[in-house]
Design an enzyme around this catalytic site. Sequence first.
Site, PDB file in Angstrom:
ATOM      1  CD  GLU A 167      10.960   0.193   3.632  1.00  0.00           C
ATOM      2  OE1 GLU A 167      11.355  -0.727   3.141  1.00  0.00           O
ATOM      3  OE2 GLU A 167      10.026  -0.280   4.446  1.00  0.00           O
ATOM      4  CG  ASN A 208       7.921   6.108   5.943  1.00  0.00           C
ATOM      5  OD1 ASN A 208       7.138   6.451   7.328  1.00  0.00           O
ATOM      6  ND2 ASN A 208       7.393   5.458   5.639  1.00  0.00           N
ATOM      7  CG  HIS A 244       5.239  -2.774   9.383  1.00  0.00           C
ATOM      8  ND1 HIS A 244       4.156  -2.639   9.194  1.00  0.00           N
ATOM      9  CD2 HIS A 244       5.964  -1.729   8.393  1.00  0.00           C
ATOM     10  CE1 HIS A 244       3.691  -2.544   7.455  1.00  0.00           C
ATOM     11  NE2 HIS A 244       4.847  -1.119   7.878  1.00  0.00           N
ATOM     12  CD  GLU A 273       4.833   1.370   5.903  1.00  0.00           C
ATOM     13  OE1 GLU A 273       5.067   0.354   5.848  1.00  0.00           O
ATOM     14  OE2 GLU A 273       5.041   2.452   5.126  1.00  0.00           O
ATOM     15  CG  ASP A 275       0.603  -3.751   9.883  1.00  0.00           C
ATOM     16  OD1 ASP A 275       2.147  -4.197  10.159  1.00  0.00           O
ATOM     17  OD2 ASP A 275       0.649  -4.417   8.981  1.00  0.00           O
TER      18      ASP A 275
HETATM   19  O1  G3I Z   1      -0.678  -4.681  -9.001  1.00  0.00           O
HETATM   20  C1  G3I Z   1       0.160  -6.256  -8.897  1.00  0.00           C
HETATM   21  C2  G3I Z   1      -0.993  -7.388  -9.941  1.00  0.00           C
HETATM   22  O2  G3I Z   1      -1.390  -6.269 -11.246  1.00  0.00           O
HETATM   23  C3  G3I Z   1      -0.454  -8.370  -9.703  1.00  0.00           C
HETATM   24  O3  G3I Z   1      -1.741  -9.214 -10.217  1.00  0.00           O
HETATM   25  C4  G3I Z   1       0.615  -9.189  -8.317  1.00  0.00           C
HETATM   26  C5  G3I Z   1       0.920 -10.439  -9.001  1.00  0.00           C
HETATM   27  O4  G3I Z   1       1.385 -10.498  -7.782  1.00  0.00           O
HETATM   28  O5  G3I Z   1       0.709  -8.266  -7.587  1.00  0.00           O
HETATM   29  C6  G3I Z   1       0.480  -7.065  -7.781  1.00  0.00           C
HETATM   30  O6  G3I Z   1       1.353  -5.929  -7.048  1.00  0.00           O
HETATM   31  C7  G3I Z   1       1.281  -5.936  -5.758  1.00  0.00           C
HETATM   32  C8  G3I Z   1       1.617  -4.735  -4.853  1.00  0.00           C
HETATM   33  O7  G3I Z   1       1.711  -5.230  -3.720  1.00  0.00           O
HETATM   34  C9  G3I Z   1      -0.322  -4.550  -4.966  1.00  0.00           C
HETATM   35  O8  G3I Z   1      -1.172  -5.899  -4.523  1.00  0.00           O
HETATM   36  C10 G3I Z   1       3.021  -6.148  -5.644  1.00  0.00           C
HETATM   37  O9  G3I Z   1       2.989  -8.065  -5.976  1.00  0.00           O
HETATM   38  C11 G3I Z   1       2.943  -6.954  -4.417  1.00  0.00           C
HETATM   39  O10 G3I Z   1       4.990  -6.638  -3.607  1.00  0.00           O
HETATM   40  C12 G3I Z   1       2.484  -4.924  -3.305  1.00  0.00           C
HETATM   41  O11 G3I Z   1       2.334  -5.408  -1.962  1.00  0.00           O
HETATM   42  C13 G3I Z   1       2.757  -4.459  -1.792  1.00  0.00           C
HETATM   43  C14 G3I Z   1       4.402  -4.081  -0.930  1.00  0.00           C
HETATM   44  O12 G3I Z   1       4.867  -2.381  -0.369  1.00  0.00           O
HETATM   45  C15 G3I Z   1       5.411  -3.614  -1.790  1.00  0.00           C
HETATM   46  O13 G3I Z   1       6.491  -3.538  -1.386  1.00  0.00           O
HETATM   47  C16 G3I Z   1       2.017  -4.007  -0.156  1.00  0.00           C
HETATM   48  O14 G3I Z   1       0.555  -4.680  -0.783  1.00  0.00           O
HETATM   49  C17 G3I Z   1       2.155  -2.714   0.728  1.00  0.00           C
HETATM   50  O15 G3I Z   1       1.421  -2.825   1.575  1.00  0.00           O
HETATM   51  C18 G3I Z   1       3.704  -2.929   1.116  1.00  0.00           C
HETATM   52  O16 G3I Z   1       3.996  -1.745   1.347  1.00  0.00           O
HETATM   53  C19 G3I Z   1       4.968  -1.541   2.203  1.00  0.00           C
HETATM   54  C20 G3I Z   1       5.597  -0.053   2.299  1.00  0.00           C
HETATM   55  O17 G3I Z   1       5.263   0.806   1.288  1.00  0.00           O
HETATM   56  C21 G3I Z   1       6.658   0.107   3.103  1.00  0.00           C
HETATM   57  N1  G3I Z   1       6.821  -0.530   4.334  1.00  0.00           N
HETATM   58  C22 G3I Z   1       6.390  -1.872   4.899  1.00  0.00           C
HETATM   59  C23 G3I Z   1       5.043  -1.904   3.805  1.00  0.00           C
HETATM   60  C24 G3I Z   1       4.708  -3.090   3.565  1.00  0.00           C
HETATM   61  O18 G3I Z   1       5.738  -4.233   3.664  1.00  0.00           O
END
Ligand code: G3I
Length: 356
Positions: A167, A208, A244, A273, A275
Site C-alpha cells: 500500500e 501489493n 477487497h 486478499e 473478499d
Molecule cells: O491482537 C490484538 C488484541 O490483543 C487486542 O485485544 C485487540 C483489541 O482491538 O486488537 C487485536 O489486534 C487487532 C488485530 O487485527 C488482530 O485481531 C487489531 O486491533 C486490528 O487493527 C487488526 O486488524 C487487522 C488489520 O489488517 C490492521 O490494519 C485485520 O485483522 C486484518 O484483516 C487487516 O488486513 C489488512 C491487510 O494486512 C492489508 N490489506 C488490507 C487488509 C484489511 O484491512
Amino acid sequence: MNVFRMPVSAVALAGVALLITGAAAQPASAHPKPVPLRALAAGTGVRIGTAVDMAALADDTTYRRTTAREFNSVTAENVMKWESVEPSRGTYDWQPADDLVRSARAHGQAVRGHTLVWHSQLPGWLTTGVADGSIGATELRGILRNHITTEVKRYKGRIYQWDVVNEVFEEDGSLRNSIWLQQLGPSYIEDAFRWAHAADPKAKLFLNDYNVEGINAKSTAYYDLAKRLRSKGVPVQGFGIQGHLAIQYGFPGQVAENLARFEKLGMQTAFTEVDVRMILPVDEEKLATQATYFRGLLDACVQARRCTSFTVWGFSDKYSWVPGVFDGQGAATLMNEEFARKPAFAAVGEGLAEGA
Ligand code: G3I
C-alpha cells in the site's frame, strides 16, 4: 491460458462440476462430499489460498479443518506484521508465525509472507521514536534493513511469495506520505526489494495494494514503478492485487488487461486478499452478485498467463475484518458465520474446475 495448466478430460470435468454444485434434492447417500477447492485448483496452476487468523486456528476446530481441507496456500492475516514480530525493540515473538509455517508444512500448503514494509501495524517503539526524533533517518534505514533481513532469513525457503511493500501509493497515483517516504525518500522501495532478495533469493517478491484490480491511476503508478525498477535490475517479481471489493461499488473494469500489462513486464500476478462485502442485511440477490464478483476475479487469474495465486482474506464471516471497519457492511467471505457455503463458494469451485 495458464502456462501450468494440465489437461483434464471433459468427462472428469463434468463429474467435478456436479460434485461442487451438489444436487440439493438428492438423499444424503447419493450426495457425495464436495471436492475441496485445493483439489480443483491442482489442475489450474493457480494456488488457492486464505488468510489465517491464528487465534481461530488454535481455538476453532471447524476453522482449522476447513483451512486444511480447502486451501493449498496460506497467508498470516496479522502475525507476520512488524508490530507482531518485534513488539519491543530487539525482542522478537516468532511463535504465532512459526506455528503457521509449521501447520502449513504439515498440510502441504505453501506460505505467502505478509508483509515487510507497511505504514500500518508498526510497533509503538518505532513510530514513537520517529515522532519524537530519537530515531533519525540513518538509524531508521538500518532498522528497516535489519527487520527485512531478519524476517526473510528466518523463513528462507519456506515462503514462496513475499509482500515486500504494501500500500505505498495513494488513489491518485502519488506515493503515500508514510514515515518511510518522509524519512527515507522514495528509494526505500527499491532498497526493501534488494534486502529481501539478498535474504532469500528464491522467494518471489511482490508489490501489493487494494483498489488496483482494474486499470486506474493507482494501478498505473504501480505499473510505471515496476517497469522502472525492473529496468534498473531491482528484484521485483510480482504484483499483488488485494481484491477487497464491495458489491455496491460495481465490478472493476479492465482486470484482465491490467494483469496482462504486468505479465508483459515479465512479472507474476496474484490476487492476495479477496473478499466481497455488501451492505447488510444479506439477501439472495446480494449473495448472487457477490458470487459473480468472486468468480470475475478468479476467472481473470485462471485465464492470465502468470497469475500464480488466488487468496481470500478469510473464508468465514465469523472471523472477517470487514464489519469491524465498515459500519453496517459484512458477509464478505465464502462461508457464513456457521461455515455454511454461500453461492460464492460454489462459484469459486466452478471457476477452478472450468479453468483446469
Ligand atoms: O491482537 C490484538 C488484541 O490483543 C487486542 O485485544 C485487540 C483489541 O482491538 O486488537 C487485536 O489486534 C487487532 C488485530 O487485527 C488482530 O485481531 C487489531 O486491533 C486490528 O487493527 C487488526 O486488524 C487487522 C488489520 O489488517 C490492521 O490494519 C485485520 O485483522 C486484518 O484483516 C487487516 O488486513 C489488512 C491487510 O494486512 C492489508 N490489506 C488490507 C487488509 C484489511 O484491512
